[in-house]
Design an enzyme around this catalytic site. Sequence first.
Site, PDB file in Angstrom:
ATOM      1  N   LYS A  75      43.604 -22.888  -8.452  1.00 22.41           N
ATOM      2  CA  LYS A  75      43.252 -21.984  -9.297  1.00 22.41           C
ATOM      3  C   LYS A  75      43.416 -21.967 -10.325  1.00 22.41           C
ATOM      4  O   LYS A  75      42.631 -21.256 -11.345  1.00 22.41           O
ATOM      5  CB  LYS A  75      43.496 -20.664  -8.369  1.00 22.41           C
ATOM      6  CG  LYS A  75      42.909 -20.640  -7.258  1.00 22.41           C
ATOM      7  CD  LYS A  75      41.467 -20.788  -6.636  1.00 22.41           C
ATOM      8  CE  LYS A  75      41.048 -20.965  -5.345  1.00 22.41           C
ATOM      9  NZ  LYS A  75      41.405 -19.724  -4.655  1.00 22.41           N
TER      10      LYS A  75
ATOM     11  N   GLY B 224      40.091 -11.133   0.259  1.00 20.68           N
ATOM     12  CA  GLY B 224      39.832 -12.758   0.011  1.00 20.68           C
ATOM     13  C   GLY B 224      40.826 -13.352   0.980  1.00 20.68           C
ATOM     14  O   GLY B 224      41.669 -12.968   1.680  1.00 20.68           O
ATOM     15  N   SER B 225      40.753 -14.775   0.990  1.00 23.23           N
ATOM     16  CA  SER B 225      41.496 -15.441   1.706  1.00 23.23           C
ATOM     17  C   SER B 225      42.941 -15.724   1.687  1.00 23.23           C
ATOM     18  O   SER B 225      43.888 -15.862   2.341  1.00 23.23           O
ATOM     19  CB  SER B 225      41.091 -17.007   2.004  1.00 23.23           C
ATOM     20  OG  SER B 225      40.911 -17.622   0.874  1.00 23.23           O
TER      21      SER B 225
ATOM     22  N   GLU C 229      37.843  -3.957  -6.481  1.00 18.63           N
ATOM     23  CA  GLU C 229      38.894  -4.883  -6.779  1.00 18.63           C
ATOM     24  C   GLU C 229      39.209  -4.258  -8.179  1.00 18.63           C
ATOM     25  O   GLU C 229      40.678  -3.928  -8.572  1.00 18.63           O
ATOM     26  CB  GLU C 229      38.887  -6.167  -6.668  1.00 18.63           C
ATOM     27  CG  GLU C 229      38.777  -6.791  -5.290  1.00 18.63           C
ATOM     28  CD  GLU C 229      38.428  -8.003  -5.375  1.00 18.63           C
ATOM     29  OE1 GLU C 229      38.513  -8.826  -4.401  1.00 18.63           O
ATOM     30  OE2 GLU C 229      37.978  -8.806  -6.449  1.00 18.63           O
TER      31      GLU C 229
END
Length: 307
Positions: free
Chosen positions: A99, A3-4, A81
């Site tokens: 988040k 992910g980023s 993951e």
Amino acid sequence: GTGSTAYFAVERLGQKLESGELKDIVAIPTSVRTKEQAESLGIPLVTLDTHSKLDVAIDGADEVDPDLNLVKGGGGALLREKMVEVCADKFIVIVDESKLCEGLGPGFPLPVEITPFCHEHTLRTVAALPSCAGSEAILRMGSSSSNVNDGDEIAVTDNGNYIVDLHFKEPISDAPTMAKELKNTVGVVDHGLFCDMTTAVIIAGSDGISVKEAEAKAPLSQDELKKMVGYKSVDDYVESGMVVGLGTGSTAYFAVERLGQKLESGELKDIVAIPTSVRTKEQAESLGIPLVTLDTHSKLDVAIDGA
């Protein structure tokens, strides 16, 4: 991770290996794109096949609740993951403050990885689960790395599976229960709820960096464990109108106790029970549980006992 945000953790690991600040590191990537990034940085890679025990896993998250339960899988790598991160002694989650949430669900769809075989059936089955009530199940289309519809073909994960995104309007009331229901559904490979896995969350906010660590949970005592299973046996298997066999012992004691509670509250009615010992008979009588014997009731609906 993938992910980023995890991208920069991989980048930093590559920098520290190149400078010599870190040595003798091997890493396990959780997606094809993380593998490609790590290889480009010269990070030595292995797999779970040769290294099933990890010292630490680092990854981002799509949502983090106050108990540090997570929603992950927006990028489509949730299965790999979870397989990797569950093997780590420490699981460090890296996020920005956007988040953080009070309850999982409304802020980000929950991805569920399913088999392509009869995927529409599995989608309907998932949507009908009691814990998923009120959600809208949408098959991911286009790229598997985005839950935004960006193509006409069904999105396919690195593992060759499909993803159903569950959209919630209200917070998930019991994430661990939902996690179990999803995992027990035939056709579901895995899901994006990561419960009771997080060691610490590193949070980037307007005031800088902060760290929130998981609270250590005291292990349950033997009596607490016995009470849990005793109560659950009655909650899950005893219904009004039944003839119930009552066992004997320190665990069965709590089943008898729970039966008495549910009769007193009116949650169960028209129950008769057959005790298996004098002390169980005395306990049941003290709780007002109606008793009979095998002489009049040779057929029982359920019997509960320890072992």
